[in-house]
Write a protein that holds these residues in place. Structure first.
Motif, PDB file in Angstrom:
ATOM      1  N   PRO A  11      21.049  36.510  -3.383  1.00  0.00           N
ATOM      2  CA  PRO A  11      20.471  37.768  -2.896  1.00  0.00           C
ATOM      3  C   PRO A  11      20.449  37.736  -1.371  1.00  0.00           C
ATOM      4  O   PRO A  11      19.778  36.890  -0.778  1.00  0.00           O
ATOM      5  N   VAL A  12      21.224  38.605  -0.736  1.00  0.00           N
ATOM      6  CA  VAL A  12      21.341  38.571   0.731  1.00  0.00           C
ATOM      7  C   VAL A  12      21.097  39.948   1.355  1.00  0.00           C
ATOM      8  O   VAL A  12      21.567  40.217   2.462  1.00  0.00           O
ATOM      9  N   ALA A  13      20.370  40.798   0.637  1.00  0.00           N
ATOM     10  CA  ALA A  13      20.185  42.153   1.164  1.00  0.00           C
ATOM     11  C   ALA A  13      18.928  42.308   2.011  1.00  0.00           C
ATOM     12  O   ALA A  13      18.686  43.373   2.565  1.00  0.00           O
ATOM     13  N   GLY A  14      18.139  41.227   2.125  1.00  0.00           N
ATOM     14  CA  GLY A  14      16.853  41.332   2.846  1.00  0.00           C
ATOM     15  C   GLY A  14      17.037  41.697   4.309  1.00  0.00           C
ATOM     16  O   GLY A  14      18.106  41.485   4.898  1.00  0.00           O
ATOM     17  N   LEU A  15      15.994  42.236   4.915  1.00  0.00           N
ATOM     18  CA  LEU A  15      16.092  42.750   6.282  1.00  0.00           C
ATOM     19  C   LEU A  15      15.944  41.666   7.353  1.00  0.00           C
ATOM     20  O   LEU A  15      16.307  41.879   8.507  1.00  0.00           O
ATOM     21  N   GLY A  16      15.388  40.529   6.989  1.00  0.00           N
ATOM     22  CA  GLY A  16      15.252  39.438   7.959  1.00  0.00           C
ATOM     23  C   GLY A  16      14.318  39.772   9.106  1.00  0.00           C
ATOM     24  O   GLY A  16      14.548  39.372  10.247  1.00  0.00           O
ATOM     25  N   THR A  17      13.255  40.493   8.800  1.00  0.00           N
ATOM     26  CA  THR A  17      12.378  40.977   9.880  1.00  0.00           C
ATOM     27  C   THR A  17      11.742  39.843  10.685  1.00  0.00           C
ATOM     28  O   THR A  17      11.441  40.019  11.860  1.00  0.00           O
ATOM     29  N   ARG A  18      11.573  38.673  10.051  1.00  0.00           N
ATOM     30  CA  ARG A  18      10.926  37.578  10.785  1.00  0.00           C
ATOM     31  C   ARG A  18      11.800  37.025  11.911  1.00  0.00           C
ATOM     32  O   ARG A  18      11.345  36.268  12.739  1.00  0.00           O
ATOM     33  N   PHE A  19      13.102  37.400  11.892  1.00  0.00           N
ATOM     34  CA  PHE A  19      13.999  36.909  12.941  1.00  0.00           C
ATOM     35  C   PHE A  19      14.481  38.005  13.884  1.00  0.00           C
ATOM     36  O   PHE A  19      15.438  37.804  14.620  1.00  0.00           O
ATOM     37  N   LEU A  20      13.830  39.155  13.822  1.00  0.00           N
ATOM     38  CA  LEU A  20      14.217  40.201  14.781  1.00  0.00           C
ATOM     39  C   LEU A  20      13.940  39.714  16.208  1.00  0.00           C
ATOM     40  O   LEU A  20      12.988  38.960  16.399  1.00  0.00           O
ATOM     41  N   PRO A  21      14.723  40.050  17.210  1.00  0.00           N
ATOM     42  CA  PRO A  21      15.809  41.023  17.156  1.00  0.00           C
ATOM     43  C   PRO A  21      17.168  40.475  16.705  1.00  0.00           C
ATOM     44  O   PRO A  21      18.093  41.235  16.505  1.00  0.00           O
ATOM     45  N   VAL A  22      17.311  39.141  16.489  1.00  0.00           N
ATOM     46  CA  VAL A  22      18.662  38.638  16.205  1.00  0.00           C
ATOM     47  C   VAL A  22      19.227  39.235  14.914  1.00  0.00           C
ATOM     48  O   VAL A  22      20.440  39.400  14.760  1.00  0.00           O
ATOM     49  N   PRO A 107      21.504  49.063  -3.429  1.00  0.00           N
ATOM     50  CA  PRO A 107      21.380  50.277  -2.610  1.00  0.00           C
ATOM     51  C   PRO A 107      20.088  50.348  -1.812  1.00  0.00           C
ATOM     52  O   PRO A 107      20.057  50.880  -0.708  1.00  0.00           O
ATOM     53  N   GLU A 108      19.007  49.809  -2.384  1.00  0.00           N
ATOM     54  CA  GLU A 108      17.726  49.820  -1.661  1.00  0.00           C
ATOM     55  C   GLU A 108      17.113  48.444  -1.792  1.00  0.00           C
ATOM     56  O   GLU A 108      17.228  47.830  -2.861  1.00  0.00           O
ATOM     57  N   ALA A 109      16.417  47.971  -0.750  1.00  0.00           N
ATOM     58  CA  ALA A 109      15.775  46.657  -0.821  1.00  0.00           C
ATOM     59  C   ALA A 109      14.471  46.791  -1.610  1.00  0.00           C
ATOM     60  O   ALA A 109      13.394  46.953  -1.048  1.00  0.00           O
ATOM     61  N   LEU A 110      14.586  46.749  -2.946  1.00  0.00           N
ATOM     62  CA  LEU A 110      13.406  46.982  -3.794  1.00  0.00           C
ATOM     63  C   LEU A 110      12.732  45.683  -4.218  1.00  0.00           C
ATOM     64  O   LEU A 110      11.751  45.714  -4.946  1.00  0.00           O
ATOM     65  N   THR A 226       3.594  42.381  -6.406  1.00  0.00           N
ATOM     66  CA  THR A 226       3.084  42.001  -5.081  1.00  0.00           C
ATOM     67  C   THR A 226       3.941  42.623  -3.971  1.00  0.00           C
ATOM     68  O   THR A 226       5.172  42.609  -4.046  1.00  0.00           O
ATOM     69  N   GLY A 227       3.279  43.188  -2.978  1.00  0.00           N
ATOM     70  CA  GLY A 227       3.985  43.771  -1.835  1.00  0.00           C
ATOM     71  C   GLY A 227       4.752  45.036  -2.192  1.00  0.00           C
ATOM     72  O   GLY A 227       5.628  45.466  -1.448  1.00  0.00           O
ATOM     73  N   GLY A 228       4.462  45.627  -3.374  1.00  0.00           N
ATOM     74  CA  GLY A 228       5.159  46.851  -3.784  1.00  0.00           C
ATOM     75  C   GLY A 228       6.611  46.602  -4.151  1.00  0.00           C
ATOM     76  O   GLY A 228       7.421  47.529  -4.193  1.00  0.00           O
ATOM     77  N   GLU A 229       6.967  45.336  -4.434  1.00  0.00           N
ATOM     78  CA  GLU A 229       8.369  45.006  -4.730  1.00  0.00           C
ATOM     79  C   GLU A 229       8.551  44.597  -6.191  1.00  0.00           C
ATOM     80  O   GLU A 229       7.603  44.117  -6.823  1.00  0.00           O
ATOM     81  N   ILE A 230       9.758  44.766  -6.691  1.00  0.00           N
ATOM     82  CA  ILE A 230      10.085  44.282  -8.032  1.00  0.00           C
ATOM     83  C   ILE A 230      10.343  42.782  -7.897  1.00  0.00           C
ATOM     84  O   ILE A 230      11.312  42.363  -7.263  1.00  0.00           O
ATOM     85  N   GLN A 231       9.429  41.994  -8.431  1.00  0.00           N
ATOM     86  CA  GLN A 231       9.402  40.562  -8.166  1.00  0.00           C
ATOM     87  C   GLN A 231      10.114  39.769  -9.259  1.00  0.00           C
ATOM     88  O   GLN A 231       9.856  39.969 -10.449  1.00  0.00           O
TER      89      GLN A 231
END
Ligand code: G1P
Length: 293
Positions: A11-22, A107-110, A226-231
């Motif tokens: 699974p590689v669709a995550g946004l990687g927010t913890r490493f922004l801005p890279v 299609p969406e990061a669910l 948890t977190g509003g995501e399909i876990q």
């Protein structure tokens, strides 16, 4: 003998927010540990464990992953012209010839459970592995190989687990389980990111799973957790009502490369073993240690 598990899902669709801005325009899975991206370590682990079908669940901004495992004719021609033989080999043989790479768009990061469900049409009715590339685990045999061996013996889903300080439980899926042997457990429950007070144990799931295809039937029915995501954890909790699920306390060193600190630690440890830079880097660190703190 055919390999018991043929397919690895990344699974590689995550946004990687913890490493922004890279990670704004490039995938976090392409972050390098010295000179290889995280996703390549993950693929090498799967290939080393006998898997031949790599399924990437991708999203927007993930083209670099497809390019990485694809042919690069201009680069190859250039390296050939300059007789850079070892680099040419490295670039040419990203995956062995018998290994196929398949890309499925989420299609969406669910959530992680939804990402795994997207692999269903490719996986079909066979057991499969899931690898989270930001959990880099160093060790020989690899963690996935250890889990394949457990699967071969027991024919049950297997989750990789490690002991964590209880105060970290809200970062992980945490299991309740009975010990079968030294490293092997049989699950009786699993919860996603519990508060320390609610954690059923100190055994946390890290990013390696071998799962039976029955999981898909549960994943398609669960709602947001948890977190509003399909876990994925919630799907496994339902699978557990129908089938035994095992956990394997792997042997190896895990780096949480989803966090800056874990990522830096991995780079330091891998650089200290890298044939090209290890000696000079070690000398640099020795010099640094006396002045840095
Ligand atoms: C995911 C899973 C969690 C697992 C963790 C391991 O969480 O949902 O159950 O313990 O990976 O790294 P994430 O780190 O994506 O929030």
């Amino acid at each position: 003998m055919t390999a018991p598990i043929r397919t690895a899902v990344f699974p590689v669709a995550g946004l990687g927010t913890r490493f922004l801005p890279v990670t704004k325009a490039s995938p976090k899975e392409m972050l390098p540990i010295v000179d290889k991206p995280l996703i390549q370590y993950a693929v090498e682990e799967a290939v080393g464990a006998g898997m031949t079908q790599m399924v990437f669940i991708t999203g927007r901004n993930k083209r670099a992953i497809e390019d990485h495992f694809d042919k690069a004719p201009e680069l190859e021609a250039e390296l050939e012209a300059r007789s850079r033989v070892s680099l040419l080999e490295a670039v040419r043989n990203m995956v062995p010839k018998n290994v196929s790479c398949i890309y499925v768009r989420q299609p969406e990061a669910l959530g992680l459970g939804h990402a795994v469900l997207c692999a269903r049409p490719v996986v079909g009715h066979e057991p499969f592995a899931v690898i989270l590339a930001d959990d880099l685990i160093d060790g020989s045999p690899s963690t996935l190989q250890q889990m394949v061996d457990v699967y071969s013996e027991h024919k049950r889903s297997v989750l990789a687990v490690q002991r964590i300080p209880k105060e970290d439980s809200s970062k992980y899926g945490v299991i309740r389980a009975d010990a079968i042997s030294d490293r092997l457990y049989s699950l009786s429950g699993i919860v996603e990111k519990p508060k320390p007070a609610d954690a059923p144990s100190d055994l946390a799931v890290v990013g390696r799973y071998i799962l039976t295809p029955a999981l898909f039937n549960y994943l398609e029915r669960i709602g947001k957790g948890t977190g509003g995501e399909i876990q994925l954890t919630d799907g496994i909790a339902d699978l557990l009502k129908a089938e035994q699920v095992l956990a394997w306390a792997f042997e190896g060193t895990r780096y949480d490369c989803g966090s800056k600190l874990g990522y830096l630690m991995a780079n330091v440890d891998f650089a200290l073993r890298h044939p090209e830079v290890s000696q000079e880097f070690a000398a640099f660190l020795r010099g640094h240690a006396s002045t840095a703190v």
